[in-house]
Design an enzyme around this catalytic site. Sequence first.
Site, mmCIF file in Angstrom:
data_model
loop_
_atom_site.group_PDB
_atom_site.id
_atom_site.type_symbol
_atom_site.label_atom_id
_atom_site.label_comp_id
_atom_site.label_asym_id
_atom_site.label_seq_id
_atom_site.Cartn_x
_atom_site.Cartn_y
_atom_site.Cartn_z
ATOM 1 N N HIS A 18 0.696 -1.202 0.052
ATOM 2 C CA HIS A 18 0.103 -0.102 0.007
ATOM 3 C C HIS A 18 0.755 1.301 0.054
ATOM 4 O O HIS A 18 0.404 2.173 -0.563
ATOM 5 C CB HIS A 18 -0.913 0.119 1.352
ATOM 6 C CG HIS A 18 -2.095 -0.978 1.305
ATOM 7 N ND1 HIS A 18 -2.072 -1.849 2.533
ATOM 8 C CD2 HIS A 18 -2.834 -1.411 0.427
ATOM 9 C CE1 HIS A 18 -3.105 -2.732 2.140
ATOM 10 N NE2 HIS A 18 -3.567 -2.426 0.997
ATOM 11 N N LYS A 42 -18.846 -5.224 7.455
ATOM 12 C CA LYS A 42 -17.649 -5.930 7.486
ATOM 13 C C LYS A 42 -16.946 -5.854 8.881
ATOM 14 O O LYS A 42 -17.114 -4.807 9.665
ATOM 15 C CB LYS A 42 -16.636 -5.292 6.520
ATOM 16 C CG LYS A 42 -15.577 -6.154 5.832
ATOM 17 C CD LYS A 42 -15.131 -5.749 4.686
ATOM 18 C CE LYS A 42 -13.686 -5.909 4.389
ATOM 19 N NZ LYS A 42 -12.935 -5.525 3.507
ATOM 20 N N ARG A 91 -1.557 -6.191 -8.235
ATOM 21 C CA ARG A 91 -0.543 -6.851 -7.872
ATOM 22 C C ARG A 91 -0.448 -7.935 -8.777
ATOM 23 O O ARG A 91 0.863 -8.327 -8.963
ATOM 24 C CB ARG A 91 -0.625 -7.316 -6.374
ATOM 25 C CG ARG A 91 -0.669 -6.477 -5.198
ATOM 26 C CD ARG A 91 -0.994 -6.820 -3.830
ATOM 27 N NE ARG A 91 -2.618 -7.407 -4.168
ATOM 28 C CZ ARG A 91 -3.229 -8.207 -3.319
ATOM 29 N NH1 ARG A 91 -2.420 -8.726 -2.218
ATOM 30 N NH2 ARG A 91 -4.419 -8.308 -3.706
ATOM 31 N N SER A 129 -2.960 -7.942 3.334
ATOM 32 C CA SER A 129 -3.208 -7.559 4.787
ATOM 33 C C SER A 129 -3.601 -8.945 5.675
ATOM 34 O O SER A 129 -2.960 -9.075 6.613
ATOM 35 C CB SER A 129 -4.310 -6.571 5.030
ATOM 36 O OG SER A 129 -3.973 -5.501 4.190
HETATM 37 N N1 COA Z 1 -0.187 -4.097 -1.720
HETATM 38 C C1 COA Z 1 -0.504 -4.835 -1.017
HETATM 39 N N2 COA Z 1 -1.832 -5.534 -0.866
HETATM 40 C C2 COA Z 1 -2.598 -4.870 -1.442
HETATM 41 C C3 COA Z 1 -2.466 -3.840 -2.528
HETATM 42 C C4 COA Z 1 -1.063 -3.422 -2.573
HETATM 43 N N3 COA Z 1 -0.992 -2.485 -3.421
HETATM 44 N N4 COA Z 1 -3.524 -3.699 -2.808
HETATM 45 C C5 COA Z 1 -4.620 -4.462 -2.286
HETATM 46 N N5 COA Z 1 -4.030 -5.124 -1.319
HETATM 47 C C6 COA Z 1 -4.624 -6.257 -0.634
HETATM 48 C C7 COA Z 1 -5.099 -5.879 0.889
HETATM 49 O O1 COA Z 1 -4.010 -5.764 1.719
HETATM 50 C C8 COA Z 1 -6.460 -6.808 0.897
HETATM 51 O O2 COA Z 1 -5.796 -7.869 1.557
HETATM 52 P P1 COA Z 1 -6.931 -8.696 2.226
HETATM 53 O O3 COA Z 1 -7.749 -9.186 1.530
HETATM 54 O O4 COA Z 1 -5.903 -9.918 2.733
HETATM 55 O O5 COA Z 1 -7.213 -8.107 3.283
HETATM 56 C C9 COA Z 1 -6.928 -6.918 -0.415
HETATM 57 O O6 COA Z 1 -5.926 -6.585 -1.292
HETATM 58 C C10 COA Z 1 -8.118 -5.882 -0.826
HETATM 59 O O7 COA Z 1 -7.528 -4.845 -0.188
HETATM 60 P P2 COA Z 1 -8.275 -3.126 -0.318
HETATM 61 O O8 COA Z 1 -7.377 -2.416 -1.460
HETATM 62 O O9 COA Z 1 -8.124 -2.906 0.807
HETATM 63 O O10 COA Z 1 -9.549 -3.340 -1.078
HETATM 64 P P3 COA Z 1 -10.914 -3.749 -0.525
HETATM 65 O O11 COA Z 1 -11.495 -4.899 -1.273
HETATM 66 O O12 COA Z 1 -10.652 -4.008 1.175
HETATM 67 O O13 COA Z 1 -11.621 -2.554 -0.250
HETATM 68 C C11 COA Z 1 -13.061 -0.681 -1.598
HETATM 69 C C12 COA Z 1 -12.216 -1.999 -1.529
HETATM 70 C C13 COA Z 1 -13.118 -0.189 -0.096
HETATM 71 C C14 COA Z 1 -12.545 0.284 -2.287
HETATM 72 C C15 COA Z 1 -14.340 -0.993 -2.121
HETATM 73 O O14 COA Z 1 -15.056 -2.177 -1.162
HETATM 74 C C16 COA Z 1 -15.302 0.220 -1.973
HETATM 75 O O15 COA Z 1 -15.200 1.118 -2.684
HETATM 76 N N6 COA Z 1 -16.368 0.311 -0.856
HETATM 77 C C17 COA Z 1 -16.933 1.435 -0.724
HETATM 78 C C18 COA Z 1 -18.615 0.897 -0.999
HETATM 79 C C19 COA Z 1 -18.818 1.005 -2.667
HETATM 80 O O16 COA Z 1 -18.582 2.192 -2.897
HETATM 81 N N7 COA Z 1 -19.252 -0.038 -3.017
HETATM 82 C C20 COA Z 1 -19.304 -0.162 -4.485
HETATM 83 C C21 COA Z 1 -17.932 -0.286 -5.308
HETATM 84 S S1 COA Z 1 -18.227 -0.799 -7.034
#
Ligand code: COA
Length: 161
Positions: A18, A42, A91, A129
């Site tokens: 990140h 969540k 990634r 994560s």
């Molecule tokens: N390096 C390391 N790890 C990464 C990474 C990077 N560059 N990018 C993503 N990851 C990992 C995270 O560590 C996480 O790992 P985990 O599953 O083991 O916890 C996973 O990838 C997902 O991470 P994240 O980037 O935090 O995405 P998310 O799926 O948790 O969150 C949101 C996505 C918050 C952006 C999305 O759900 C959202 O926009 N929510 C708001 C509601 C909404 O608008 N919904 C409609 C969307 S279409």
Amino acid sequence: MRSIAVYPGSFDPPTNGHCDIIKRSSKLFDKLIVAVAENPAKKYFFSVEERIAMLREIVREYDNIEVTHFEGLLVEYADTIGAVTIIRGLRALSDFEYEFELALMNRHLNSNVDTIFMMTDEHYSFIRSSLVREVARLGGDISDKVPPVVERYLKERFSQK
Ligand code: COA
């Protein structure tokens, strides 16, 4: 006009992957908002306050990066802060399908907001994560996978259990 981008995520906790995306994308925009997602449906490991505190310490020396949190639709939040760009990290190929759907849905919801993908540095392509939490829980070395502040939070949390 100032260019504002938003980098959303759960950051539970933030990893070096990140941080790499945050630092590189902050060079492309006047302002980068790192937005910690708070989805009441969540269950997170760290509270939103803890995730914000870790990220604020990580970006302390960057003048154009702000850390906040948001609830509800990302594109609506982007509108409220004047951001027309969403940053996401890719990634591996396995990220693509999920990210593709997310980006398309967001564009359907608000065509003024576009998503830009950044390739994660190859050193961090295997980090996520939940894996970091697992390794920390079992006492493994995570010092090259997360910033020192995150390592401290994880150690403190697991020493309480
Ligand atoms: N390096 C390391 N790890 C990464 C990474 C990077 N560059 N990018 C993503 N990851 C990992 C995270 O560590 C996480 O790992 P985990 O599953 O083991 O916890 C996973 O990838 C997902 O991470 P994240 O980037 O935090 O995405 P998310 O799926 O948790 O969150 C949101 C996505 C918050 C952006 C999305 O759900 C959202 O926009 N929510 C708001 C509601 C909404 O608008 N919904 C409609 C969307 S279409």
